[in-house]
Motif scaffolding. Structure first.
Motif, PDB file in Angstrom:
ATOM      1  N   ALA A 291       5.366  -1.775   2.178  1.00  0.00           N
ATOM      2  CA  ALA A 291       3.903  -1.760   2.222  1.00  0.00           C
ATOM      3  C   ALA A 291       3.367  -2.991   1.496  1.00  0.00           C
ATOM      4  CB  ALA A 291       3.366  -0.482   1.587  1.00  0.00           C
ATOM      5  N   ALA A 292       3.934  -3.284   0.324  1.00  0.00           N
ATOM      6  CA  ALA A 292       3.488  -4.442  -0.442  1.00  0.00           C
ATOM      7  C   ALA A 292       3.802  -5.759   0.260  1.00  0.00           C
ATOM      8  CB  ALA A 292       4.126  -4.422  -1.828  1.00  0.00           C
TER       9      ALA A 292
ATOM     10  N   PRO B  20      -7.944   0.694   1.801  1.00  0.00           N
ATOM     11  CA  PRO B  20      -8.270   0.494   0.381  1.00  0.00           C
ATOM     12  C   PRO B  20      -7.473   1.379  -0.567  1.00  0.00           C
ATOM     13  CG  PRO B  20     -10.042   1.658   1.513  1.00  0.00           C
ATOM     14  CD  PRO B  20      -9.116   1.165   2.573  1.00  0.00           C
ATOM     15  N   ALA B  21      -7.229   2.628  -0.184  1.00  0.00           N
ATOM     16  CA  ALA B  21      -6.460   3.514  -1.069  1.00  0.00           C
ATOM     17  C   ALA B  21      -5.014   3.050  -1.182  1.00  0.00           C
ATOM     18  CB  ALA B  21      -6.528   4.951  -0.555  1.00  0.00           C
ATOM     19  N   LEU B  22      -4.472   2.556  -0.082  1.00  0.00           N
ATOM     20  CA  LEU B  22      -3.111   2.024  -0.097  1.00  0.00           C
ATOM     21  C   LEU B  22      -3.038   0.791  -0.990  1.00  0.00           C
ATOM     22  CD1 LEU B  22      -0.209   2.029   1.002  1.00  0.00           C
ATOM     23  CD2 LEU B  22      -1.035   0.718   2.970  1.00  0.00           C
ATOM     24  N   ARG B  23      -4.024  -0.085  -0.924  1.00  0.00           N
ATOM     25  CA  ARG B  23      -4.046  -1.274  -1.772  1.00  0.00           C
ATOM     26  C   ARG B  23      -4.154  -0.882  -3.251  1.00  0.00           C
ATOM     27  NH1 ARG B  23      -8.113  -2.948   1.643  1.00  0.00           N
ATOM     28  NH2 ARG B  23      -9.513  -3.234  -0.140  1.00  0.00           N
TER      29      ARG B  23
ATOM     30  N   TRP C  27      -3.044   1.895  -4.613  1.00  0.00           N
ATOM     31  CA  TRP C  27      -1.739   2.440  -4.985  1.00  0.00           C
ATOM     32  C   TRP C  27      -0.730   1.324  -5.231  1.00  0.00           C
ATOM     33  CZ3 TRP C  27       2.598   2.296  -1.535  1.00  0.00           C
ATOM     34  CH2 TRP C  27       3.714   3.027  -1.959  1.00  0.00           C
ATOM     35  N   ILE C  28      -0.730   0.293  -4.385  1.00  0.00           N
ATOM     36  CA  ILE C  28       0.155  -0.860  -4.592  1.00  0.00           C
ATOM     37  C   ILE C  28      -0.145  -1.514  -5.934  1.00  0.00           C
ATOM     38  CG2 ILE C  28       0.684  -3.200  -3.778  1.00  0.00           C
ATOM     39  CD1 ILE C  28       0.314  -2.107  -0.895  1.00  0.00           C
ATOM     40  N   ALA C  29      -1.439  -1.669  -6.244  1.00  0.00           N
ATOM     41  CA  ALA C  29      -1.821  -2.254  -7.532  1.00  0.00           C
ATOM     42  C   ALA C  29      -1.373  -1.366  -8.695  1.00  0.00           C
ATOM     43  CB  ALA C  29      -3.326  -2.471  -7.578  1.00  0.00           C
ATOM     44  N   ASP C  30      -1.530  -0.059  -8.548  1.00  0.00           N
ATOM     45  CA  ASP C  30      -1.089   0.867  -9.602  1.00  0.00           C
ATOM     46  C   ASP C  30       0.417   0.760  -9.810  1.00  0.00           C
ATOM     47  OD1 ASP C  30      -3.657   1.798  -9.988  1.00  0.00           O
ATOM     48  OD2 ASP C  30      -3.394   3.612  -8.777  1.00  0.00           O
ATOM     49  N   PHE C  31       1.162   0.661  -8.718  1.00  0.00           N
ATOM     50  CA  PHE C  31       2.619   0.563  -8.829  1.00  0.00           C
ATOM     51  C   PHE C  31       3.005  -0.708  -9.576  1.00  0.00           C
ATOM     52  CE2 PHE C  31       6.984  -0.061  -7.696  1.00  0.00           C
ATOM     53  CZ  PHE C  31       7.502   1.194  -7.438  1.00  0.00           C
ATOM     54  N   ARG C  32       2.342  -1.809  -9.277  1.00  0.00           N
ATOM     55  CA  ARG C  32       2.676  -3.097  -9.885  1.00  0.00           C
ATOM     56  C   ARG C  32       2.298  -3.178 -11.353  1.00  0.00           C
ATOM     57  NH1 ARG C  32      -0.493  -6.816  -7.983  1.00  0.00           N
ATOM     58  NH2 ARG C  32       0.795  -8.588  -8.595  1.00  0.00           N
ATOM     59  N   THR C  33       1.417  -2.298 -11.805  1.00  0.00           N
ATOM     60  CA  THR C  33       0.998  -2.336 -13.209  1.00  0.00           C
ATOM     61  C   THR C  33       1.692  -1.270 -14.055  1.00  0.00           C
ATOM     62  OG1 THR C  33      -0.961  -1.013 -12.622  1.00  0.00           O
ATOM     63  CG2 THR C  33      -1.241  -3.397 -12.747  1.00  0.00           C
ATOM     64  N   GLN C  34       2.744  -0.669 -13.538  1.00  0.00           N
ATOM     65  CA  GLN C  34       3.531   0.252 -14.360  1.00  0.00           C
ATOM     66  C   GLN C  34       4.185  -0.500 -15.522  1.00  0.00           C
ATOM     67  OE1 GLN C  34       6.123   3.241 -12.137  1.00  0.00           O
ATOM     68  NE2 GLN C  34       5.714   1.739 -10.527  1.00  0.00           N
ATOM     69  N   PRO C  35       4.354   0.156 -16.659  1.00  0.00           N
ATOM     70  CA  PRO C  35       5.121  -0.466 -17.740  1.00  0.00           C
ATOM     71  C   PRO C  35       6.538  -0.812 -17.264  1.00  0.00           C
ATOM     72  CG  PRO C  35       3.974   1.491 -18.515  1.00  0.00           C
ATOM     73  CD  PRO C  35       3.826   1.476 -17.018  1.00  0.00           C
ATOM     74  N   ARG C  36       6.995  -1.983 -17.630  1.00  0.00           N
ATOM     75  CA  ARG C  36       8.354  -2.466 -17.323  1.00  0.00           C
ATOM     76  C   ARG C  36       8.539  -2.766 -15.829  1.00  0.00           C
ATOM     77  NH1 ARG C  36      12.466   0.723 -17.965  1.00  0.00           N
ATOM     78  NH2 ARG C  36      13.902  -0.979 -18.421  1.00  0.00           N
ATOM     79  N   PHE C  37       7.444  -2.918 -15.094  1.00  0.00           N
ATOM     80  CA  PHE C  37       7.563  -3.263 -13.682  1.00  0.00           C
ATOM     81  C   PHE C  37       8.377  -4.546 -13.521  1.00  0.00           C
ATOM     82  CE2 PHE C  37       6.130  -5.822 -10.098  1.00  0.00           C
ATOM     83  CZ  PHE C  37       6.276  -4.934  -9.033  1.00  0.00           C
ATOM     84  N   VAL C  38       9.226  -4.556 -12.506  1.00  0.00           N
ATOM     85  CA  VAL C  38       9.963  -5.755 -12.133  1.00  0.00           C
ATOM     86  C   VAL C  38       9.759  -5.970 -10.642  1.00  0.00           C
ATOM     87  CG1 VAL C  38      12.106  -4.461 -11.756  1.00  0.00           C
ATOM     88  CG2 VAL C  38      12.200  -6.923 -12.227  1.00  0.00           C
ATOM     89  N   GLY C  39       9.527  -7.223 -10.247  1.00  0.00           N
ATOM     90  CA  GLY C  39       9.217  -7.508  -8.852  1.00  0.00           C
ATOM     91  C   GLY C  39      10.375  -8.148  -8.104  1.00  0.00           C
TER      92      GLY C  39
END
Length: 213
Positions: free
Chosen positions: A170-171, A184-187, A189-201
């Motif tokens: 999705a991202a 917009p809700a999907l976007r 959620w993607i932003a929320d996922f990316r701002t999790q603590p210890r996120f790695v991309g």
């Protein structure tokens, strides 16, 4: 523990993400997916995955193929807190449903990305139409969940492996020519996922602090 991995694969990223979140040490075997197609080599098919697909995780000498199956395995065996795959029958049923939907995202949005970025001869119009249909369902679900104060797919309080499974393609949708403007809700959620603590991309999905530069 060993991961047969390709850096640009969203499915491999799912596994790397959970391994990172669980703090598990592992060795990476970089598979020459493109252009070498090493995942189709006779040795790989015979030893690790008869379908000739990656990722494959090897743990205690056993090869475990399929990204979603690996997520279930890792969360079941190594997540002592039980947060990524909660031990609740209804939550697990919801997670399993989303893991199936993640497969549909791979079949459509990932295929569109493989067409545009790697030259795979897929029906690009069908791939994009299928991806938009899945994203519409995701967006509707997430909008309803948000109205109830919930942020995640299967559990309102915290992300689970359902979110990991559905996130990367999705991202990365725009790499397959699929805009997310109408979701917009999907976007969110993607932003929320990316701002999790210890996120790695991964390539194409940078951590927020990095992507701002």
């Amino acid at each position: 523990m060993q991961l047969f991995d390709y850096e640009l694969s969203g499915n491999c990223y799912k596994v790397r993400f959970l391994l990172h979140m669980l703090g598990l040490a592992y060795d990476r075997y970089p598979v020459d997916f493109h252009p070498g197609r090493e995942h189709k080599a006779a040795w790989f098919v015979a030893q690790h995955n008869p379908l000739g697909q990656i990722p494959v995780l090897v743990d205690d000498g056993v090869s475990i193929p399929d990204a979603q199956a690996i997520l279930v395995y890792l969360a079941s065996r190594y997540d002592a807190a039980g947060s990524w795959y909660p031990d609740d029958p209804l939550t697990r049923a919801r997670i399993q449903a989303w893991l199936g939907i993640a497969g549909e995202i791979t079949r459509t949005a990932s295929a569109a990305r493989l067409h545009d970025g790697f030259g795979y001869p897929f029906d690009i119009d069908a791939c994009r139409a299928g991806a938009r249909a899945v994203f519409r369902m995701l967006d509707d679900h997430l909008a309803q969940a948000h109205s109830l104060g919930r942020s995640w797919l299967a559990s309102g309080d915290a992300p689970t492996i359902a979110d990991i499974a559905c996130f990367p393609y999705a991202a990365l949708a725009q790499e397959g020519g699929i805009a997310l403007d109408e979701f917009p809700a999907l976007r969110r959620w993607i932003a929320d996922f990316r701002t999790q603590p210890r996120f790695v991309g991964m390539a194409g999905i940078m951590a927020p602090a990095l992507s701002a530069h």
